[in-house]
Scaffold this motif. Sequence first.
Motif, PDB file in Angstrom:
ATOM      1  N   VAL A 178       0.844  -1.203   0.000  1.00 35.12           N
ATOM      2  CA  VAL A 178       0.000   0.000   0.000  1.00 35.12           C
ATOM      3  C   VAL A 178       0.876   1.248   0.000  1.00 35.12           C
ATOM      4  CG1 VAL A 178      -1.551   1.389   1.449  1.00 35.12           C
ATOM      5  CG2 VAL A 178      -2.063  -1.029   1.070  1.00 35.12           C
ATOM      6  N   LEU A 179       1.888   1.246   0.886  1.00 37.35           N
ATOM      7  CA  LEU A 179       2.772   2.421   1.003  1.00 37.35           C
ATOM      8  C   LEU A 179       3.669   2.564  -0.226  1.00 37.35           C
ATOM      9  CD1 LEU A 179       3.671   1.994   4.779  1.00 37.35           C
ATOM     10  CD2 LEU A 179       2.126   3.704   3.779  1.00 37.35           C
ATOM     11  N   ASP A 180       4.167   1.445  -0.740  1.00 35.48           N
ATOM     12  CA  ASP A 180       5.001   1.496  -1.956  1.00 35.48           C
ATOM     13  C   ASP A 180       4.233   2.107  -3.123  1.00 35.48           C
ATOM     14  OD1 ASP A 180       7.164   0.393  -0.696  1.00 35.48           O
ATOM     15  OD2 ASP A 180       6.829  -1.647  -1.441  1.00 35.48           O
ATOM     16  N   ASN A 181       2.922   1.867  -3.139  1.00 32.40           N
ATOM     17  CA  ASN A 181       2.079   2.395  -4.214  1.00 32.40           C
ATOM     18  C   ASN A 181       1.594   3.820  -3.938  1.00 32.40           C
ATOM     19  OD1 ASN A 181       2.332   0.121  -5.725  1.00 32.40           O
ATOM     20  ND2 ASN A 181       0.238  -0.614  -5.462  1.00 32.40           N
ATOM     21  N   GLY A 182       2.111   4.419  -2.859  1.00 31.97           N
ATOM     22  CA  GLY A 182       1.726   5.799  -2.552  1.00 31.97           C
ATOM     23  C   GLY A 182       0.383   5.933  -1.885  1.00 31.97           C
ATOM     24  N   GLY A 183      -0.081   4.858  -1.203  1.00 32.54           N
ATOM     25  CA  GLY A 183      -1.387   4.883  -0.557  1.00 32.54           C
ATOM     26  C   GLY A 183      -1.318   5.258   0.913  1.00 32.54           C
ATOM     27  N   VAL A 184      -2.495   5.242   1.549  1.00 35.04           N
ATOM     28  CA  VAL A 184      -2.612   5.591   2.968  1.00 35.04           C
ATOM     29  C   VAL A 184      -2.889   4.330   3.779  1.00 35.04           C
ATOM     30  CG1 VAL A 184      -3.877   6.939   4.693  1.00 35.04           C
ATOM     31  CG2 VAL A 184      -3.540   7.872   2.388  1.00 35.04           C
ATOM     32  N   LEU A 185      -2.027   4.069   4.754  1.00 36.11           N
ATOM     33  CA  LEU A 185      -2.179   2.911   5.637  1.00 36.11           C
ATOM     34  C   LEU A 185      -2.645   3.399   7.002  1.00 36.11           C
ATOM     35  CD1 LEU A 185      -1.645  -0.205   5.960  1.00 36.11           C
ATOM     36  CD2 LEU A 185       0.600   0.427   6.878  1.00 36.11           C
ATOM     37  N   GLY A 186      -3.736   2.832   7.503  1.00 34.21           N
ATOM     38  CA  GLY A 186      -4.236   3.196   8.821  1.00 34.21           C
ATOM     39  C   GLY A 186      -3.849   2.147   9.855  1.00 34.21           C
ATOM     40  N   ILE A 187      -3.297   2.594  10.972  1.00 31.95           N
ATOM     41  CA  ILE A 187      -2.844   1.677  12.024  1.00 31.95           C
ATOM     42  C   ILE A 187      -3.351   2.164  13.381  1.00 31.95           C
ATOM     43  CG2 ILE A 187      -0.811   0.772  13.255  1.00 31.95           C
ATOM     44  CD1 ILE A 187       0.771   0.878  10.726  1.00 31.95           C
ATOM     45  N   PHE A 188      -3.822   1.219  14.191  1.00 31.07           N
ATOM     46  CA  PHE A 188      -4.090   1.505  15.601  1.00 31.07           C
ATOM     47  C   PHE A 188      -2.840   1.078  16.364  1.00 31.07           C
ATOM     48  CE2 PHE A 188      -8.356   0.350  13.897  1.00 31.07           C
ATOM     49  CZ  PHE A 188      -8.943   1.605  14.017  1.00 31.07           C
ATOM     50  N   PRO A 189      -1.937   2.008  16.680  1.00 35.56           N
ATOM     51  CA  PRO A 189      -0.629   1.608  17.214  1.00 35.56           C
ATOM     52  C   PRO A 189      -0.697   0.958  18.590  1.00 35.56           C
ATOM     53  CG  PRO A 189      -0.835   3.999  17.196  1.00 35.56           C
ATOM     54  CD  PRO A 189      -2.017   3.459  16.461  1.00 35.56           C
ATOM     55  N   GLU A 190      -1.824   1.141  19.303  1.00 34.89           N
ATOM     56  CA  GLU A 190      -1.942   0.498  20.608  1.00 34.89           C
ATOM     57  C   GLU A 190      -2.226  -0.997  20.461  1.00 34.89           C
ATOM     58  OE1 GLU A 190      -4.142   3.897  23.153  1.00 34.89           O
ATOM     59  OE2 GLU A 190      -4.757   3.665  21.075  1.00 34.89           O
ATOM     60  N   GLY A 191      -2.562  -1.421  19.235  1.00 38.63           N
ATOM     61  CA  GLY A 191      -2.744  -2.843  18.964  1.00 38.63           C
ATOM     62  C   GLY A 191      -4.122  -3.368  19.294  1.00 38.63           C
ATOM     63  N   THR A 192      -4.788  -2.757  20.248  1.00 37.95           N
ATOM     64  CA  THR A 192      -6.121  -3.223  20.633  1.00 37.95           C
ATOM     65  C   THR A 192      -6.902  -2.049  21.215  1.00 37.95           C
ATOM     66  OG1 THR A 192      -7.329  -4.899  21.906  1.00 37.95           O
ATOM     67  CG2 THR A 192      -5.448  -3.872  22.983  1.00 37.95           C
ATOM     68  N   ARG A 193      -8.204  -2.206  21.299  1.00 37.27           N
ATOM     69  CA  ARG A 193      -9.029  -1.122  21.830  1.00 37.27           C
ATOM     70  C   ARG A 193      -8.766  -0.948  23.315  1.00 37.27           C
ATOM     71  NH1 ARG A 193     -13.785  -3.152  20.770  1.00 37.27           N
ATOM     72  NH2 ARG A 193     -14.702  -3.151  22.809  1.00 37.27           N
ATOM     73  N   GLY A 194      -8.623   0.299  23.758  1.00 40.37           N
ATOM     74  CA  GLY A 194      -8.348   0.548  25.169  1.00 40.37           C
ATOM     75  C   GLY A 194      -8.765   1.941  25.557  1.00 40.37           C
TER      76      GLY A 194
END
Length: 216
Positions: free
Chosen positions: A106-122
């Motif tokens: 996704v990033l190599d193709n110039g796209g937007v990657l969404g991440i929840f860096p905490e890994g889980t809901r908190g």
Amino acid sequence: MTDQLPSLRGADVGRRIGVGLMYGLWKPRVLGAWRVPATGPVIFAVNHSHNIDGPMVMGVAPRPTHFLIKKEAFIGPLDPFLLGIGQVKVDRTTTDRTAITQALGVLDNGGVLGIFPEGTRGEGDFASLRAGLAYFAVRSGAPIVPVAVLGSSDRRGRLIKALPPLRSRVDVVFGEPFEAGDGSGRRTRKALDEATGRIQKQLAAHLENARRLTGR
């Protein structure tokens, strides 16, 4: 490998669905969307305190977003739907090489990657970060845009307890893009640990600023 990558067209459809649902059911207030780079790879680092946080960001972000989503969410009809709108299924119990390849693609193709860096809901306060965000940022060189979703977990709805009250306000605040790496391109464990520390400071500062800005 391209045909295995999450579909940009699918993510665009997902964004349009998100726009209709999020603005139809709630009253999003979006601040700082102009800070999101208009082109090129970007990583959204989103705090996570409620299930609607991801769909909310998908609906209000200025660009289509491919989120890393835990495989447990891909159940029944949601499985083909989420894959169809360009989302990335990830197995959190192991090093999921397929998900890693797709996310980097996704990033190599110039796209937007969404991440929840905490890994889980908190608590949604960015207090504990997993190393994945630093890895993707350092490996791809993509800037990180911190995103604070505020108000999604304040109260429970009367009709559907699992959702915020209908027509309630949810604030989404986009921060300044920043680089996670130190510019050396190193991807050693030490470099990733240092990047994680830098990221944590930036995300915590953004969240504090977002709360001050929105009064939440």
